[in-house]
Design an enzyme around this catalytic site. Structure first.
Site, PDB file in Angstrom:
ATOM      1  N   LYS A  13       0.871  -1.180   0.000  1.00  0.00           N
ATOM      2  CA  LYS A  13       0.000   0.000   0.000  1.00  0.00           C
ATOM      3  C   LYS A  13       0.899   1.218   0.000  1.00  0.00           C
ATOM      4  CE  LYS A  13      -2.389   1.748   3.624  1.00  0.00           C
ATOM      5  NZ  LYS A  13      -3.511   1.980   4.552  1.00  0.00           N
TER       6      LYS A  13
ATOM      7  N   HIS B 277     -12.154  11.336  11.091  1.00  0.00           N
ATOM      8  CA  HIS B 277     -12.635  10.559   9.945  1.00  0.00           C
ATOM      9  C   HIS B 277     -12.829   9.073  10.270  1.00  0.00           C
ATOM     10  CE1 HIS B 277     -13.137   9.337   5.829  1.00  0.00           C
ATOM     11  NE2 HIS B 277     -12.138   8.484   5.948  1.00  0.00           N
TER      12      HIS B 277
ATOM     13  N   GLY C 121      -3.432  -1.567  18.079  1.00  0.00           N
ATOM     14  CA  GLY C 121      -3.639  -1.751  16.633  1.00  0.00           C
ATOM     15  C   GLY C 121      -2.820  -0.735  15.854  1.00  0.00           C
TER      16      GLY C 121
ATOM     17  N   ASP D 112       0.095   5.318  15.569  1.00  0.00           N
ATOM     18  CA  ASP D 112       0.708   4.520  14.505  1.00  0.00           C
ATOM     19  C   ASP D 112       2.028   5.134  14.040  1.00  0.00           C
ATOM     20  OD1 ASP D 112      -0.342   6.774  13.374  1.00  0.00           O
ATOM     21  OD2 ASP D 112      -1.476   5.768  11.803  1.00  0.00           O
TER      22      ASP D 112
ATOM     23  N   ARG E 110     -10.451  -1.585   7.043  1.00  0.00           N
ATOM     24  CA  ARG E 110      -9.535  -2.586   7.628  1.00  0.00           C
ATOM     25  C   ARG E 110      -9.105  -2.162   9.033  1.00  0.00           C
ATOM     26  NH1 ARG E 110      -4.756   0.275   8.926  1.00  0.00           N
ATOM     27  NH2 ARG E 110      -3.042  -0.249   7.550  1.00  0.00           N
TER      28      ARG E 110
ATOM     29  N   SER F 114      -5.511  11.645  17.406  1.00  0.00           N
ATOM     30  CA  SER F 114      -4.172  11.853  16.858  1.00  0.00           C
ATOM     31  C   SER F 114      -3.432  12.700  17.884  1.00  0.00           C
ATOM     32  CB  SER F 114      -4.304  12.577  15.522  1.00  0.00           C
ATOM     33  OG  SER F 114      -3.042  12.735  14.944  1.00  0.00           O
TER      34      SER F 114
HETATM   35  P1  NAD Z   1      -8.581  12.934  11.804  1.00  0.00           P
HETATM   36  O1  NAD Z   1      -7.541  13.947  11.526  1.00  0.00           O
HETATM   37  O2  NAD Z   1      -9.800  12.893  10.953  1.00  0.00           O
HETATM   38  O3  NAD Z   1      -9.069  13.045  13.335  1.00  0.00           O
HETATM   39  C1  NAD Z   1      -8.155  13.216  14.396  1.00  0.00           C
HETATM   40  C2  NAD Z   1      -8.871  13.186  15.723  1.00  0.00           C
HETATM   41  O4  NAD Z   1      -7.911  13.394  16.763  1.00  0.00           O
HETATM   42  C3  NAD Z   1      -9.902  14.266  15.883  1.00  0.00           C
HETATM   43  O5  NAD Z   1     -10.947  13.751  16.680  1.00  0.00           O
HETATM   44  C4  NAD Z   1      -9.150  15.358  16.638  1.00  0.00           C
HETATM   45  O6  NAD Z   1     -10.008  16.185  17.403  1.00  0.00           O
HETATM   46  C5  NAD Z   1      -8.280  14.520  17.550  1.00  0.00           C
HETATM   47  N1  NAD Z   1      -7.046  15.207  17.969  1.00  0.00           N
HETATM   48  C6  NAD Z   1      -6.137  15.807  17.178  1.00  0.00           C
HETATM   49  N2  NAD Z   1      -5.105  16.256  17.931  1.00  0.00           N
HETATM   50  C7  NAD Z   1      -5.380  15.920  19.211  1.00  0.00           C
HETATM   51  C8  NAD Z   1      -4.714  16.115  20.442  1.00  0.00           C
HETATM   52  N3  NAD Z   1      -3.535  16.717  20.499  1.00  0.00           N
HETATM   53  N4  NAD Z   1      -5.292  15.646  21.565  1.00  0.00           N
HETATM   54  C9  NAD Z   1      -6.493  15.003  21.495  1.00  0.00           C
HETATM   55  N5  NAD Z   1      -7.161  14.783  20.379  1.00  0.00           N
HETATM   56  C10 NAD Z   1      -6.613  15.242  19.238  1.00  0.00           C
HETATM   57  O7  NAD Z   1      -7.825  11.536  11.771  1.00  0.00           O
HETATM   58  P2  NAD Z   1      -8.418  10.087  11.469  1.00  0.00           P
HETATM   59  O8  NAD Z   1      -8.269   9.803  10.019  1.00  0.00           O
HETATM   60  O9  NAD Z   1      -9.732   9.911  12.135  1.00  0.00           O
HETATM   61  O10 NAD Z   1      -7.314   9.181  12.205  1.00  0.00           O
HETATM   62  C11 NAD Z   1      -7.247   9.165  13.624  1.00  0.00           C
HETATM   63  C12 NAD Z   1      -5.929   8.575  14.058  1.00  0.00           C
HETATM   64  O11 NAD Z   1      -5.862   7.208  13.649  1.00  0.00           O
HETATM   65  C13 NAD Z   1      -4.703   9.253  13.435  1.00  0.00           C
HETATM   66  O12 NAD Z   1      -3.713   9.367  14.413  1.00  0.00           O
HETATM   67  C14 NAD Z   1      -4.289   8.283  12.332  1.00  0.00           C
HETATM   68  O13 NAD Z   1      -2.905   8.381  12.061  1.00  0.00           O
HETATM   69  C15 NAD Z   1      -4.627   6.967  13.005  1.00  0.00           C
HETATM   70  N6  NAD Z   1      -4.836   5.841  12.085  1.00  0.00           N
HETATM   71  C16 NAD Z   1      -4.432   4.622  12.534  1.00  0.00           C
HETATM   72  C17 NAD Z   1      -4.615   3.511  11.732  1.00  0.00           C
HETATM   73  C18 NAD Z   1      -4.190   2.164  12.236  1.00  0.00           C
HETATM   74  O14 NAD Z   1      -4.214   1.200  11.465  1.00  0.00           O
HETATM   75  N7  NAD Z   1      -3.881   2.013  13.496  1.00  0.00           N
HETATM   76  C19 NAD Z   1      -5.213   3.638  10.460  1.00  0.00           C
HETATM   77  C20 NAD Z   1      -5.646   4.890  10.052  1.00  0.00           C
HETATM   78  C21 NAD Z   1      -5.462   5.996  10.883  1.00  0.00           C
END
Ligand code: NAD
Length: 321
Positions: free
Chosen positions: A67, A137, A292, A222, A110, A199
């Site tokens: 990916k 998101h 995860g 992550d 996923r 995040s």
């Molecule tokens: P997003 O940017 O749409 O949302 C981020 C969220 O985190 C929001 O609710 C925001 O208010 C909150 N946030 C941001 N900074 C913050 C802080 N300092 N303290 C508290 N809350 C905070 O992101 P998303 O696409 O929903 O992804 C969320 C997280 O999941 C990201 O960190 C992304 O990297 C991670 N992610 C992990 C995987 C995995 O497989 N584990 C896959 C995709 C995304």
């Protein structure tokens, strides 16, 4: 080779398909039939973007590929998602490319499937209250998948900006469940299962706020430096992960490993629980934590499932390559 455009994905992969693909590849990883290759992630010095590759090979399913994905913070201003992912699959016998598949929705499905697998295998059977930390998101995908794993009776949620919780409230309402916006302390006091999908780079949940018997699925961390829960909470929990090498370096466990409160041998691969090689939760009072981190094999597993269905339904575009 085939191209499966992003716009077709929603019609080709159900949550149940994603669950099956991810559970099966986690099991393969624990049997050592599937492995992830080292992750590449680079700040490219243009458009503020982070770009990289996650890849691997599942010898049982003969799924080989990568990916390509990244984060372009300025995309939203142009009306396109900041996260951009594309999956490429290759023929394991010849190395020829077999497909290019849109990876944006696949990533959300996923990732939600991974926490959902952990809830099925590790949460208490009598879990009633689901707690959500983060409302970006990914969060609605996480909530929808989790609600299928236990007969939850209530959803509580916290986000840094409470106004973003409306989308989660709508999902809970559609499922006929009461929804409360709460403080992180109140969330810990009520929830039997908690998903963290923010995040953040500092703990949002502290050990003393969490009830005995809680299952946490920590999904937001992550990358090196990110953190969502107190490292004392990680140390107090029985820890599971998709992949131990990622968990100790870029996952939620990185901080507890760095401060010496746990070591890699304290973390169990979730696939071992799926395969029955590990007992999983040992008591109703144990705190279980799934780290995860997101592995390339998850992406390849759901992409392979999509490709099969896209070809069956005639929506894969065939290209002479
Ligand atoms: P997003 O940017 O749409 O949302 C981020 C969220 O985190 C929001 O609710 C925001 O208010 C909150 N946030 C941001 N900074 C913050 C802080 N300092 N303290 C508290 N809350 C905070 O992101 P998303 O696409 O929903 O992804 C969320 C997280 O999941 C990201 O960190 C992304 O990297 C991670 N992610 C992990 C995987 C995995 O497989 N584990 C896959 C995709 C995304």
């Amino acid at each position: 080779m085939y191209i499966v455009p992003e716009r077709e994905i929603a019609g080709l992969l159900t949550r149940a398909d994603a669950y099956r693909a991810v559970e099966s590849v986690f099991a393969s990883m624990a049997r050592k039939s599937a492995y992830n290759f080292p992750v590449i992630r680079e700040a490219i010095g243009h458009a503020d973007a982070l770009y990289g590759f996650k890849s691997g090979f599942d010898r049982d399913a003969l799924t080989l590929g990568l990916k390509s994905g990244g984060y372009w913070p300025g995309n939203a201003a142009h009306g396109i998602p900041n996260h951009q992912s594309t999956v490429m699959l290759f023929d394991a016998d010849t190395g020829r490319i077999t497909a290019v598949i849109g990876g944006n929705l696949l990533t959300a499905l996923r990732t939600a499937a991974a926490s959902s697998v952990s809830i099925r295998h590790l949460a208490r059977k009598d879990a009633k209250v689901l707690g959500m930390v983060g409302a970006g998101h990914q969060s609605t995908f996480q909530l929808r998948a989790a609600l299928e794993q236990r007969p939850f009776e209530k959803v509580v949620a916290w986000n840094r900006n409470a106004d973003k919780l409306a989308a989660l409230a709508t999902v809970a309402e559609e499922a006929g469940l009461p929804f409360d916006s709460v403080s992180p302390e109140a969330l810990g006091a009520q929830a039997d299962v908690i998903i963290t999908i923010a995040s953040a780079s500092e703990p949002l949940l502290m050990k003393d706020w969490i009830k005995p018997g809680t299952h946490l699925a920590c999904m937001g961390t992550d990358t090196k430096g990110k953190q969502e829960v107190d490292s004392a909470l990680v140390a107090a929990a029985r820890c599971f992960s998709d992949e131990i090498a990622q968990s100790t370096t870029i996952g939620e466990c990185q901080h507890a490993v760095a401060d010496g409160s746990i070591g890699p041998t304290d973390i169990v691969e979730i696939g071992a629980v799926i395969n029955g090689a590990d007992e999983g939760r040992r008591s109703d009072r144990e705190i279980t934590l799934f780290d995860g981190t997101g592995v390339g094999l998850q992406d390849l597993a759901v992409a392979a499932s999509v490709l099969e269905r896209a070809v069956e339904r005639g929506v894969a575009v065939s290209v002479d390559f």
